[in-house]
Motif scaffolding. Structure first.
Motif, PDB file in Angstrom:
ATOM      1  N   VAL A 162       0.816  -1.230   0.000  1.00 28.40           N
ATOM      2  CA  VAL A 162       0.000   0.000   0.000  1.00 28.40           C
ATOM      3  C   VAL A 162       0.841   1.268   0.000  1.00 28.40           C
ATOM      4  O   VAL A 162       0.314   2.355   0.264  1.00 28.40           O
ATOM      5  N   TRP A 163       2.135   1.167  -0.292  1.00 24.91           N
ATOM      6  CA  TRP A 163       2.992   2.342  -0.202  1.00 24.91           C
ATOM      7  C   TRP A 163       2.511   3.515  -1.064  1.00 24.91           C
ATOM      8  O   TRP A 163       2.651   4.678  -0.663  1.00 24.91           O
ATOM      9  N   PRO A 164       1.948   3.280  -2.256  1.00 26.22           N
ATOM     10  CA  PRO A 164       1.428   4.426  -3.022  1.00 26.22           C
ATOM     11  C   PRO A 164       0.411   5.256  -2.246  1.00 26.22           C
ATOM     12  O   PRO A 164       0.391   6.491  -2.364  1.00 26.22           O
ATOM     13  N   PHE A 165      -0.420   4.597  -1.423  1.00 29.88           N
ATOM     14  CA  PHE A 165      -1.366   5.341  -0.592  1.00 29.88           C
ATOM     15  C   PHE A 165      -0.629   6.157   0.477  1.00 29.88           C
ATOM     16  O   PHE A 165      -1.072   7.241   0.856  1.00 29.88           O
ATOM     17  N   GLU A 166       0.485   5.619   0.971  1.00 28.66           N
ATOM     18  CA  GLU A 166       1.289   6.342   1.953  1.00 28.66           C
ATOM     19  C   GLU A 166       1.852   7.624   1.340  1.00 28.66           C
ATOM     20  O   GLU A 166       1.841   8.685   1.971  1.00 28.66           O
ATOM     21  N   VAL A 167       2.336   7.519   0.105  1.00 25.24           N
ATOM     22  CA  VAL A 167       2.863   8.694  -0.587  1.00 25.24           C
ATOM     23  C   VAL A 167       1.758   9.725  -0.818  1.00 25.24           C
ATOM     24  O   VAL A 167       1.935  10.923  -0.573  1.00 25.24           O
ATOM     25  N   LEU A 168       0.610   9.262  -1.292  1.00 25.76           N
ATOM     26  CA  LEU A 168      -0.517  10.162  -1.537  1.00 25.76           C
ATOM     27  C   LEU A 168      -0.972  10.844  -0.253  1.00 25.76           C
ATOM     28  O   LEU A 168      -1.314  12.034  -0.253  1.00 25.76           O
ATOM     29  N   ARG A 169      -0.990  10.101   0.849  1.00 22.39           N
ATOM     30  CA  ARG A 169      -1.396  10.687   2.131  1.00 22.39           C
ATOM     31  C   ARG A 169      -0.424  11.784   2.545  1.00 22.39           C
ATOM     32  O   ARG A 169      -0.844  12.871   2.990  1.00 22.39           O
ATOM     33  N   ASN A 170       0.867  11.522   2.418  1.00 20.00           N
ATOM     34  CA  ASN A 170       1.862  12.516   2.798  1.00 20.00           C
ATOM     35  C   ASN A 170       1.767  13.773   1.940  1.00 20.00           C
ATOM     36  O   ASN A 170       1.894  14.896   2.440  1.00 20.00           O
ATOM     37  N   VAL A 171       1.554  13.595   0.642  1.00 22.29           N
ATOM     38  CA  VAL A 171       1.406  14.743  -0.254  1.00 22.29           C
ATOM     39  C   VAL A 171       0.179  15.561   0.136  1.00 22.29           C
ATOM     40  O   VAL A 171       0.211  16.796   0.160  1.00 22.29           O
ATOM     41  N   THR A 172      -0.909  14.865   0.470  1.00 17.72           N
ATOM     42  CA  THR A 172      -2.147  15.544   0.873  1.00 17.72           C
ATOM     43  C   THR A 172      -1.964  16.325   2.163  1.00 17.72           C
ATOM     44  O   THR A 172      -2.307  17.512   2.250  1.00 17.72           O
ATOM     45  N   GLN A 173      -1.420  15.669   3.188  1.00 14.50           N
ATOM     46  CA  GLN A 173      -1.299  16.309   4.494  1.00 14.50           C
ATOM     47  C   GLN A 173      -0.227  17.396   4.512  1.00 14.50           C
ATOM     48  O   GLN A 173      -0.329  18.343   5.289  1.00 14.50           O
ATOM     49  N   ALA A 174       0.774  17.255   3.657  1.00 15.24           N
ATOM     50  CA  ALA A 174       1.810  18.282   3.584  1.00 15.24           C
ATOM     51  C   ALA A 174       1.350  19.489   2.782  1.00 15.24           C
ATOM     52  O   ALA A 174       1.942  20.568   2.877  1.00 15.24           O
ATOM     53  N   GLY A 175       0.291  19.307   1.983  1.00 11.11           N
ATOM     54  CA  GLY A 175      -0.206  20.411   1.177  1.00 11.11           C
ATOM     55  C   GLY A 175       0.797  20.853   0.117  1.00 11.11           C
ATOM     56  O   GLY A 175       1.040  22.049  -0.062  1.00 11.11           O
ATOM     57  N   VAL A 176       1.409  19.874  -0.561  1.00 13.35           N
ATOM     58  CA  VAL A 176       2.426  20.176  -1.573  1.00 13.35           C
ATOM     59  C   VAL A 176       1.842  21.095  -2.645  1.00 13.35           C
ATOM     60  O   VAL A 176       0.780  20.816  -3.219  1.00 13.35           O
ATOM     61  N   ALA A 177       2.523  22.190  -2.923  1.00 14.83           N
ATOM     62  CA  ALA A 177       2.037  23.190  -3.877  1.00 14.83           C
ATOM     63  C   ALA A 177       1.892  22.596  -5.273  1.00 14.83           C
ATOM     64  O   ALA A 177       2.780  21.893  -5.760  1.00 14.83           O
ATOM     65  N   GLY A 178       0.748  22.846  -5.893  1.00 13.96           N
ATOM     66  CA  GLY A 178       0.520  22.398  -7.258  1.00 13.96           C
ATOM     67  C   GLY A 178       0.107  20.958  -7.404  1.00 13.96           C
ATOM     68  O   GLY A 178      -0.022  20.446  -8.520  1.00 13.96           O
ATOM     69  N   SER A 179      -0.117  20.262  -6.264  1.00 12.09           N
ATOM     70  CA  SER A 179      -0.442  18.830  -6.331  1.00 12.09           C
ATOM     71  C   SER A 179      -1.916  18.562  -6.607  1.00 12.09           C
ATOM     72  O   SER A 179      -2.301  17.421  -6.872  1.00 12.09           O
ATOM     73  N   GLY A 180      -2.764  19.582  -6.546  1.00 13.74           N
ATOM     74  CA  GLY A 180      -4.184  19.404  -6.823  1.00 13.74           C
ATOM     75  C   GLY A 180      -5.026  19.282  -5.576  1.00 13.74           C
ATOM     76  O   GLY A 180      -4.516  19.310  -4.450  1.00 13.74           O
ATOM     77  N   ASN A 181      -6.318  19.109  -5.804  1.00 19.30           N
ATOM     78  CA  ASN A 181      -7.270  19.062  -4.685  1.00 19.30           C
ATOM     79  C   ASN A 181      -7.926  17.708  -4.476  1.00 19.30           C
ATOM     80  O   ASN A 181      -8.613  17.500  -3.478  1.00 19.30           O
ATOM     81  N   THR A 182      -7.746  16.790  -5.405  1.00 28.74           N
ATOM     82  CA  THR A 182      -8.339  15.463  -5.280  1.00 28.74           C
ATOM     83  C   THR A 182      -7.252  14.396  -5.339  1.00 28.74           C
ATOM     84  O   THR A 182      -6.116  14.673  -5.752  1.00 28.74           O
ATOM     85  N   THR A 183      -7.606  13.178  -4.939  1.00 28.62           N
ATOM     86  CA  THR A 183      -6.639  12.074  -4.965  1.00 28.62           C
ATOM     87  C   THR A 183      -6.151  11.804  -6.383  1.00 28.62           C
ATOM     88  O   THR A 183      -4.957  11.565  -6.604  1.00 28.62           O
ATOM     89  N   VAL A 184      -7.061  11.863  -7.340  1.00 26.02           N
ATOM     90  CA  VAL A 184      -6.678  11.619  -8.739  1.00 26.02           C
ATOM     91  C   VAL A 184      -5.706  12.688  -9.219  1.00 26.02           C
ATOM     92  O   VAL A 184      -4.701  12.382  -9.889  1.00 26.02           O
ATOM     93  N   GLU A 185      -5.962  13.935  -8.881  1.00 29.50           N
ATOM     94  CA  GLU A 185      -5.076  15.027  -9.292  1.00 29.50           C
ATOM     95  C   GLU A 185      -3.701  14.878  -8.651  1.00 29.50           C
ATOM     96  O   GLU A 185      -2.668  15.136  -9.296  1.00 29.50           O
ATOM     97  N   ARG A 186      -3.662  14.466  -7.404  1.00 30.79           N
ATOM     98  CA  ARG A 186      -2.376  14.282  -6.724  1.00 30.79           C
ATOM     99  C   ARG A 186      -1.612  13.111  -7.323  1.00 30.79           C
ATOM    100  O   ARG A 186      -0.378  13.148  -7.431  1.00 30.79           O
ATOM    101  N   ALA A 187      -2.337  12.049  -7.690  1.00 25.39           N
ATOM    102  CA  ALA A 187      -1.690  10.903  -8.330  1.00 25.39           C
ATOM    103  C   ALA A 187      -1.069  11.319  -9.669  1.00 25.39           C
ATOM    104  O   ALA A 187       0.053  10.913 -10.003  1.00 25.39           O
ATOM    105  N   ARG A 188      -1.782  12.128 -10.432  1.00 24.92           N
ATOM    106  CA  ARG A 188      -1.259  12.633 -11.712  1.00 24.92           C
ATOM    107  C   ARG A 188      -0.042  13.530 -11.488  1.00 24.92           C
ATOM    108  O   ARG A 188       0.916  13.505 -12.271  1.00 24.92           O
TER     109      ARG A 188
END
Length: 240
Positions: A162-188
């Motif tokens: 499940v490591w991809p979910f771990e990466v997505l969670r960290n990107v979401t909680q860190a609020g990485v600039a330009g990563s998007g507002n949804t899980t799909v956008e962050r994955a892209r």
């Protein structure tokens, strides 16, 4: 492609800027969260598993699963969901502190949509593996090394899946600039900058942590549980 950041370059940067204490940034939040959720997570699993003794349908085995009982899977899923609810606020604070950002009470459950499936799958997979090990070997009965290796390996495999979910969670909680507002956008966003390997960033350091802490915690937990069982405060269940 983004600039390549390796484990060693990250360690050197942290050491140069903050010294030894930099490696423990955010540790207070995760330590507090771990103390709260670990006991409740294991207790919830045991509660569901023990309930199966008086409910025959929960003791039924799943087809083509080598003797795996329904109660093991249900217990893992229950423990995983409870962990998600308890863990999310502490993980959020940890990530914000590690990235040197402030945090807000209103955002404590930011990233829950990716953390919940991650935590639920981790614990379900972990308990299924431990159940299989205990049913088919005696490695965890008396050997501290066996308990360490079995638990550490089961946790490691679960996290890898499940490591991809771990990466997505960290990107979401860190609020990485330009990563998007949804899980799909962050994955892209991750795929666009780093490719497929971007979903496995940090897995080396994470694997070391996962293996060591879960192997060690199993030794401590089993020793304490056996002490409680011997004193009559606890009935013997799967984790003896």
């Amino acid at each position: 492609m983004g600039r390549q950041v390796t484990l060693m370059s990250s360690a050197k940067s942290i050491w140069a800027r903050e010294g030894l204490l930099g490696f423990y940034r955010g540790s207070a939040a995760i330590a507090a969260g771990t103390m709260v959720q670990r006991g409740l997570v294991m207790s919830s699993y045991e509660l569901v598993y023990a309930a199966g003794e008086s409910r025959p349908f929960l003791k039924e085995t799943l087809f083509f699963c080598g003797g795996l009982e329904k109660r093991t899977v249900l217990g893992g899923m229950t423990a995983g969901f409870i962990r998600s609810v308890l863990e999310c606020p502490f993980e959020y604070v940890k990530v914000r502190r590690m990235t040197e950002q402030s945090w807000r009470v209103l955002d404590l459950y930011k990233g829950f949509s990716t953390l919940a499936p991650r935590s639920t799958f981790i614990l379900t997979s972990f308990f299924v593996q431990v159940d299989c090990i205990q049913r088919n070997s005696s490695i965890m009965d008396d050997s501290k090394l066996g308990q360490f290796l079995a638990s550490g390996t089961a946790a490691l495999i679960s996290y890898w899946l499940v490591w991809p979910f771990e990466v997505l969670r960290n990107v979401t909680q860190a609020g990485v600039a330009g990563s998007g507002n949804t899980t799909v956008e962050r994955a892209r966003f991750i795929y666009g900058r780093f490719g497929v390997l971007g979903f496995y960033r940090g897995i080396l350091a994470g694997s070391q942590s996962v293996f060591l802490r879960n192997g060690t915690s199993m030794i401590v937990m089993l020793a304490f549980q056996r002490h409680l069982t011997d004193k009559g405060f606890r009935e013997e269940t799967e984790f003896k």
